[in-house]
Design an enzyme around this catalytic site. Structure first.
Site, PDB file in Angstrom:
ATOM      1  CG  LEU A   1      -1.936  -1.195   1.194  1.00 31.98           C
ATOM      2  CD1 LEU A   1      -2.800  -1.165   2.439  1.00 31.98           C
ATOM      3  CD2 LEU A   1      -2.782  -1.218  -0.054  1.00 31.98           C
ATOM      4  CB  CYS A   2       4.450   1.752  -0.181  1.00 27.41           C
ATOM      5  SG  CYS A   2       5.659   3.020   0.074  1.00 27.41           S
TER       6      CYS A   2
ATOM      7  CG  ASP B   1      23.974 -12.485  -1.472  1.00 30.34           C
ATOM      8  OD1 ASP B   1      23.747 -13.714  -1.412  1.00 30.34           O
ATOM      9  OD2 ASP B   1      24.370 -11.929  -2.512  1.00 30.34           O
TER      10      ASP B   1
END
Length: 160
Positions: free
Chosen positions: A63-64, A114
């Site tokens: 919802l951004c 990572d």
């Protein structure tokens, strides 16, 4: 569920700063700082990942609002526990950039993880938090001791 309508709000300058802590072994931190990680320049890759993530935040947070960013800066600093990440995001728009700053800090931390997981799988991403926001109707907010989340009220027990 609905996306908030910001159409009637005026465009104003807005800034948000978020931080994250990536705890790691001292040897891992030193390896990163010495540029001796097999995958390449960890700090440069993390900065780039943070910038890219800020630009793509609406793709991750349902919802951004997609907004035009005018600037994103990501810094990584060595600390005793590992690295601190600081993301500063700016816009002139109708809604704030808190989510973009938080997403940026997270993506930078995940990129370091990572690139270094082969030497330190025990790294921990923690303390991801908003430090500052300014602009808009609610004005300026700064993290301080009084800013921590209040204790949750006790839940009422359901009658059986």
């Amino acid at each position: 569920m609905k996306m908030v309508d910001v159409g009637a709000k005026p465009k104003t300058e807005r800034v948000a700063v978020a931080t994250a802590l990536l705890r790691m072994l001292p040897a891992t931190r030193e390896r990163i700082l010495a540029g001796k990680v097999e995958k390449g320049d960890v700090l440069a890759a993390a900065r780039l990942a943070g910038i890219m993530a800020a630009k793509r935040t609406p793709d991750f947070v349902p919802l951004c609002h997609p907004i035009a960013l005018s600037g994103v800066e990501v810094t990584l600093e060595p600390v005793a526990q590992g690295l601190t990440i600081r993301a500063t995001v700016r816009t002139v728009d109708r809604t704030g950039v808190e989510m973009e700053a938080l997403t940026s800090a997270c993506a930078a931390a995940l990129t370091v993880y990572d690139m270094c997981k082969s030497v330190d799988r025990g790294m921990v991403v923690e303390a991801v938090q908003l430090e500052h926001k300014s602009g808009g109707r609610s004005g300026t907010w700064e993290r301080g001791e009084e800013s921590s989340a209040p204790a949750r009220p006790a839940r009422k027990r359901a009658k059986r």
